[in-house]
Design a protein around this motif. Structure first.
Motif, PDB file in Angstrom:
ATOM      1  N   ARG A  27       5.401 -20.576 -43.127  1.00 19.35           N
ATOM      2  CA  ARG A  27       4.211 -21.436 -43.231  1.00 19.35           C
ATOM      3  C   ARG A  27       2.940 -20.591 -43.320  1.00 19.35           C
ATOM      4  N   LEU A  28       2.867 -19.539 -42.515  1.00 22.40           N
ATOM      5  CA  LEU A  28       1.687 -18.658 -42.540  1.00 22.40           C
ATOM      6  C   LEU A  28       1.505 -17.952 -43.887  1.00 22.40           C
ATOM      7  N   LEU A  29       2.629 -17.570 -44.498  1.00 16.56           N
ATOM      8  CA  LEU A  29       2.587 -16.738 -45.703  1.00 16.56           C
ATOM      9  C   LEU A  29       2.854 -17.494 -47.001  1.00 16.56           C
ATOM     10  N   GLY A  30       3.082 -18.800 -46.887  1.00 16.97           N
ATOM     11  CA  GLY A  30       3.323 -19.590 -48.092  1.00 16.97           C
ATOM     12  C   GLY A  30       4.720 -19.414 -48.663  1.00 16.97           C
ATOM     13  N   LEU A  31       5.692 -19.140 -47.811  1.00 18.09           N
ATOM     14  CA  LEU A  31       7.089 -18.982 -48.232  1.00 18.09           C
ATOM     15  C   LEU A  31       7.944 -20.047 -47.562  1.00 18.09           C
ATOM     16  N   SER A  32       9.073 -20.337 -48.151  1.00 18.92           N
ATOM     17  CA  SER A  32      10.021 -21.232 -47.498  1.00 18.92           C
ATOM     18  C   SER A  32      10.691 -20.496 -46.343  1.00 18.92           C
ATOM     19  N   GLN A  33      11.281 -21.263 -45.431  1.00 18.40           N
ATOM     20  CA  GLN A  33      11.981 -20.655 -44.306  1.00 18.40           C
ATOM     21  C   GLN A  33      13.146 -19.789 -44.777  1.00 18.40           C
ATOM     22  N   PRO A  34      13.988 -20.263 -45.733  1.00 23.25           N
ATOM     23  CA  PRO A  34      15.102 -19.417 -46.183  1.00 23.25           C
ATOM     24  C   PRO A  34      14.634 -18.120 -46.859  1.00 23.25           C
ATOM     25  N   ALA A  35      13.566 -18.196 -47.651  1.00 25.50           N
ATOM     26  CA  ALA A  35      13.056 -16.986 -48.323  1.00 25.50           C
ATOM     27  C   ALA A  35      12.521 -15.987 -47.293  1.00 25.50           C
ATOM     28  N   THR A  36      11.828 -16.509 -46.285  1.00 27.16           N
ATOM     29  CA  THR A  36      11.300 -15.638 -45.227  1.00 27.16           C
ATOM     30  C   THR A  36      12.452 -15.008 -44.444  1.00 27.16           C
ATOM     31  N   TRP A  37      13.459 -15.811 -44.120  1.00 27.36           N
ATOM     32  CA  TRP A  37      14.618 -15.321 -43.374  1.00 27.36           C
ATOM     33  C   TRP A  37      15.338 -14.219 -44.157  1.00 27.36           C
ATOM     34  N   ARG A  38      15.508 -14.422 -45.482  1.00 29.02           N
ATOM     35  CA  ARG A  38      16.163 -13.398 -46.317  1.00 29.02           C
ATOM     36  C   ARG A  38      15.365 -12.102 -46.325  1.00 29.02           C
ATOM     37  N   ARG A  39      14.051 -12.194 -46.392  1.00 33.97           N
ATOM     38  CA  ARG A  39      13.211 -10.990 -46.378  1.00 33.97           C
ATOM     39  C   ARG A  39      13.330 -10.261 -45.039  1.00 33.97           C
ATOM     40  N   ILE A  40      13.335 -10.997 -43.939  1.00 30.30           N
ATOM     41  CA  ILE A  40      13.481 -10.377 -42.622  1.00 30.30           C
ATOM     42  C   ILE A  40      14.831  -9.672 -42.531  1.00 30.30           C
TER      43      ILE A  40
END
Length: 150
Positions: A27-40
């Motif tokens: 939400r902070l970075l304008g990404l979906s939760q799955p996309a953020t999780w994959r990056r992490i």
């Protein structure tokens, strides 16, 4: 691994608050939760993100004195660095052990309840370690910046 701006933004936010969920980060970075999780996960797999730490306030826990010690080993050939590191790491008041280049061989961050407690730790625990030679103590007066983003 090549880091892009989103990777760096994720790392910046996590260094400020490692408890943020992938959903909140997204939400902070304008990404979906799955996309953020994959990056992490990609950052973890690559070894860029190696863990998350809990930072405790030593003073509020009763440790009002922090001392940085420079330790020069007296007999480098007779005592292995690994033996010294293993022994010094077993002392709970020693928060960090850093092998450094310069006047001293090691830099230690030591916490104590007060100066009398520090003296006890120094005399009974640190000075009796294998190979300890010269020691220089520097008492922390204030800390202006905690470790954070590079």
């Amino acid at each position: 691994m090549m880091l892009d701006n989103l990777d760096r933004a994720i790392l910046r936010v996590l260094t400020q608050d490692a408890t943020k969920t992938a959903s909140a980060l997204g939400r902070l970075l304008g990404l979906s939760q799955p996309a953020t999780w994959r990056r992490i996960k990609r950052l973890q797999y690559a070894g860029v993100l190696t863990g998350r730490r809990l930072v405790l306030d030593a003073e509020k826990l009763g440790f009002g004195v922090t001392v940085f010690l420079g330790v020069k080993l007296a007999t480098k050939g007779r005592v292995s660095l690994e033996d010294f590191e293993r022994a010094v790491s077993a002392i709970p008041e020693i928060q960090t052990v850093e092998h450094v280049l310069g006047l001293y061989d090691y830099r230690l961050r030591v916490v104590a309840r007060d100066l009398a407690d520090f003296e006890r730790v120094l005399r009974r625990r640190i000075m009796t370690l294998p190979g300890v030679g010269d020691v220089e103590a520097n008492v922390l007066l204030s800390e202006e910046r905690l470790s954070g983003p590079i």
